[in-house]
Design an enzyme around this catalytic site. Structure first.
Site, PDB file in Angstrom:
ATOM      1  N   LEU A 359       0.688  -1.012  -0.070  1.00  0.00           N
ATOM      2  CA  LEU A 359       0.085  -0.087  -0.036  1.00  0.00           C
ATOM      3  C   LEU A 359       0.789   1.378   0.075  1.00  0.00           C
ATOM      4  O   LEU A 359       0.242   2.182  -0.453  1.00  0.00           O
ATOM      5  CB  LEU A 359      -0.869   0.057   1.127  1.00  0.00           C
ATOM      6  CG  LEU A 359      -2.062  -0.950   1.331  1.00  0.00           C
ATOM      7  CD1 LEU A 359      -2.813  -1.122   2.648  1.00  0.00           C
ATOM      8  CD2 LEU A 359      -2.965  -0.939   0.268  1.00  0.00           C
ATOM      9  N   GLY A 362       7.580   4.053   3.409  1.00  0.00           N
ATOM     10  CA  GLY A 362       8.057   5.172   4.188  1.00  0.00           C
ATOM     11  C   GLY A 362       9.405   4.821   4.565  1.00  0.00           C
ATOM     12  O   GLY A 362      10.128   3.800   4.601  1.00  0.00           O
ATOM     13  N   VAL A 367       4.069  -0.736   3.940  1.00  0.00           N
ATOM     14  CA  VAL A 367       2.615  -0.936   4.627  1.00  0.00           C
ATOM     15  C   VAL A 367       2.067  -2.042   3.608  1.00  0.00           C
ATOM     16  O   VAL A 367       2.112  -1.624   2.462  1.00  0.00           O
ATOM     17  CB  VAL A 367       1.743   0.161   4.877  1.00  0.00           C
ATOM     18  CG1 VAL A 367       0.410  -0.201   5.309  1.00  0.00           C
ATOM     19  CG2 VAL A 367       2.512   1.167   5.805  1.00  0.00           C
ATOM     20  N   ASP A 483       4.340  14.856  12.203  1.00  0.00           N
ATOM     21  CA  ASP A 483       4.397  14.661  10.872  1.00  0.00           C
ATOM     22  C   ASP A 483       3.256  14.701  10.037  1.00  0.00           C
ATOM     23  O   ASP A 483       2.597  13.798   9.368  1.00  0.00           O
ATOM     24  CB  ASP A 483       5.075  13.096  10.504  1.00  0.00           C
ATOM     25  CG  ASP A 483       5.611  13.048   9.167  1.00  0.00           C
ATOM     26  OD1 ASP A 483       5.770  14.016   8.463  1.00  0.00           O
ATOM     27  OD2 ASP A 483       5.828  11.882   8.772  1.00  0.00           O
TER      28      ASP A 483
END
Length: 672
Positions: A359, A362, A367, A483
């Site tokens: 998905l 980072g 993910v 963030d």
């Protein structure tokens, strides 16, 4: 009776059987602890979870109405009593030593009309009760808790925190809180006059209340402030009480209230959440100890076989991950921890972490989408699995930082943590799957550009503001996300915002204003969303979160990334400078995403753009606070004044600790 044969295969068989029993108990221990959260009330969505007891109880205007909701001065308001309880009971204790700790916070409004004038009374109470009933004739001084016949009886099995607005002979005054045990005559009371709190003022006021009970120390604490203010450092009321002596083992939580004659008021609860220990874990451990003491020879054999098994594995190079086991044990016993998953089940759910299930990726890992099947394969559940980078030296710290922050957060606009796995160095977190992905994809990917109409954009920003207000002001600790950006805002099936990715988040102590003081200095975040003072101080604060939110607001309205320059009349501008320039020229509405055409509300667009600029103010102390942001978006507060020229950036001296509340900072100013 088990006969132990001097045979290697028999020993291994017994070892396997006992291991299976232990694994089964461990699975039981991993059950999800009970909690709930109502960020406002809706009869259609929430009615099935609540029990309405009394003729006047209802949900109206997004709030629980414990007594009839009307501003008319009619007889139906007099001598009323009611309860609204959460419909499912909770296990409160196993023994004197094993009791459930719980945290509950809620927002109340005790309204008294001033035209015609009402004499406020009688009061409202947060209640723990043995069943879903209410005593007859518990109006007036009885607060919906007891009546003239049963008041003070141990068979009541109730404990309550009262918010009393009418003085009786046993009360200190008509504006106090109290701890009630089986009676309306409080065991402990605190006058609110000393804290400048008036329960039922002439101007309607919302108050936020925190009720904490520590099942180990047996201490009940009550905190209270005007809604929108941070949680106080010290409780208003603190009292030692052994709940096992007073409440039923299976008890219900809720609210009770009453009115009198002529005393009348509206008793409203606007928000409510509860988190309580799952005592099943401790019960399972107790049975495990009992089982271990029954067969000492079997336990001895189990230990010997386990040592041999681990020794053989180590010789084969498999190696037992003792660190994972020790850490896993600690994590299982954190209050409010969700379910622990096995790595093999997650591997199966993600098709061996196949790239087709990816998905996103980072700095902390990848993910994946996962599909969990139930035992009978009749139903399946979609999840998002965050797999931390195994090669990263800091991956364990990143994993623990995210887990310890998010495992107790409960808000409808935060991505919910549903499980975790830490096995043989593999670090994974499981979240609710968001079918509409991240916000940035809908803003910039051609295939998704038609999905975000104006109403959805406005609702997304309102949801993020609500989540940020919760993190800064309503959670037990002040949490700084660090963030905030469009890619960390996920969308559920109805395009409601869910703020996620807490890999950089930190919880701040009440007396501290940055995590740099905790030895976590640095400049985290993403360019375009990071507040200017962070590059100088290396610290983040709630104000720097507000700056990131301002960048998100402008990004959502304009569909332009804060990190990309905009060419306007042969000059390059950042997004915030471009919008500020349009504001100065009186043409701020030109910043609205042109793909929307005329399909947006002009006043709302201007309000949000000005709010985005206010949040992007170069001086941290001049940015609005999150409680104000939430009210501005909700329409209950006007947008702050935004100057036509962007102010100069002022930062504190290197020798001065950064603080948004310190007005004596030595500073250096750079003109724009």
């Amino acid at each position: 009776m088990v006969t132990i044969i001097s045979n290697g295969k028999s020993s291994i068989t017994i070892f396997i059987i006992l291991c299976c029993i232990l694994l089964h108990l461990a699975d039981i221990q991993a059950a999800t602890p009970p909690y709930f959260s109502f960020d406002g009330f809706n009869l259609t969505e929430d009615g099935d979870s609540l029990e309405f007891i009394g003729s006047g109880t209802s949900i109206d205007n997004g709030a629980l109405q414990i007594t009839p909701d009307t501003t008319n001065n009619d007889p139906s308001l007099h001598n009323q009593f009611g309860r609204i309880m959460y419909k499912h009971p909770f296990n409160m204790w196993l023994s004197d030593e094993i009791q459930a700790s719980f945290n509950s916070n809620f927002v109340i409004n005790i309204y008294r009309n001033t035209a015609p004038a009402w004499n406020a009374g009688e009061g409202l109470a947060f209640l723990i009760a043995p069943d879903l009933s209410i005593p007859d004739a518990s109006y007036g001084q009885w607060l919906g808790l007891t009546n003239a016949i049963n008041d003070g009886k141990q068979t009541n099995q109730i404990v309550a925190i009262e918010f009393d607005t009418e003085k009786q002979e046993y009360d200190p005054n008509d504006n106090h809180i109290g701890l009630n045990i089986n009676s309306v005559n409080s065991t402990a009371t605190v006058s609110l006059d000393d804290y400048n709190i008036e329960l039922s003022p002439e101007v309607p006021t919302n108050y936020r209340v925190w009720v904490h009970y520590n099942g180990t120390s047996k201490v009940m604490e009550v905190y209270m402030v005007q809604d929108g203010q941070p949680k106080p450092e010290k409780p208003l009321l603190s009292k030692t009480i052994n709940l096992k002596e007073y409440v039923n083992q299976k008890s219900y939580f809720g609210f009770a209230a009453s009115t009198g004659n002529p005393q009348i008021e509206l008793n409203c609860v606007l928000k409510w959440s509860l988190e309580i220990d799952d005592l099943q874990k401790k019960s399972d451990l107790l049975w495990l100890k009992i089982g271990a003491g029954v067969g000492v020879p079997l336990v001895t054999l189990l230990i010997l076989c386990g040592v041999l098994y681990l020794y053989k594995r180590k010789r084969r190079g498999g190696g037992g991950d003792e660190e994972s086991k020790a850490l896993g044990t600690q994590l299982r016993w954190l209050p409010g921890m969700p379910r622990e998953f096995k790595y093999k089940d997650l591997k199966k759910a993600t098709n061996n972490f196949h790239e087709s299930m990816m998905l996103g990726q980072g700095g902390f890992g990848v993910v994946y989408k996962g599909i969990l099947q139930d035992k009978d394969h009749k139903t399946s559940t979609e999840i998002a699995v965050k797999k931390f980078s195994r090669d990263s030296i800091q991956s364990k710290d990143d994993f623990l930082a995210e887990l310890t922050i998010i495992h107790r957060l409960r808000h409808k606009h935060l991505v919910r943590l549903v499980g975790w796995c830490y096995e043989k160095g593999k670090l994974l977190l499981l979240y609710d799957f968001m079918p509409n992905g991240s916000l940035d994809k809908h803003l910039y990917e051609a295939s998704n550009q038609n999905t975000l109409n104006w109403r959805r954009r406005y609702r997304i920003l309102a949801g993020v503001a609500s989540a940020l207000h919760y993190l800064h002001n309503e959670y037990d600790q002040k949490v700084v996300h660090r963030d905030l950006k469009a890619s960390n805002i996920l969308l559920d099936s109805d395009y409601n915002a869910r703020l996620g990715d807490f890999g950089l988040a930190r919880a701040l102590d009440n007396e501290r204003n940055s995590y740099a003081e905790l030895g976590l200095a640095g400049v985290p975040g993403t360019m375009g969303y990071v507040a200017p003072e962070c590059f100088h101080t290396g610290r983040a604060t709630p104000e720097s979160d507000v700056y990131g939110f301002g960048a998100v607001v402008l990004e959502v309205i304009c569909s332009r990334s804060p990190g990309i320059s905009i060419n306007h009349h042969q000059r390059l501008y950042s997004l915030v400078d471009w919008v500020w320039m349009l504001h100065r020229e009186g043409k701020i509405e030109e910043a609205v995403d042109e793909r929307l055409g005329n399909d947006y509300v002009d006043d709302e667009a201007k309000k949000l753009l000005l709010l985005g600029l206010a949040c992007s103010h170069p001086i941290a102390s001049d940015r609005p606070q999150t409680q104000d942001i939430f009210q501005i978006i909700s329409g209950t507060m006007p947008v702050p004044n935004v100057p036509p020229f962007k102010p100069a950036f002022t930062w504190p001296s290197m020798v001065t600790a950064f603080s948004s509340s310190d007005s004596t900072l030595t500073s250096t100013t750079f003109s724009s």
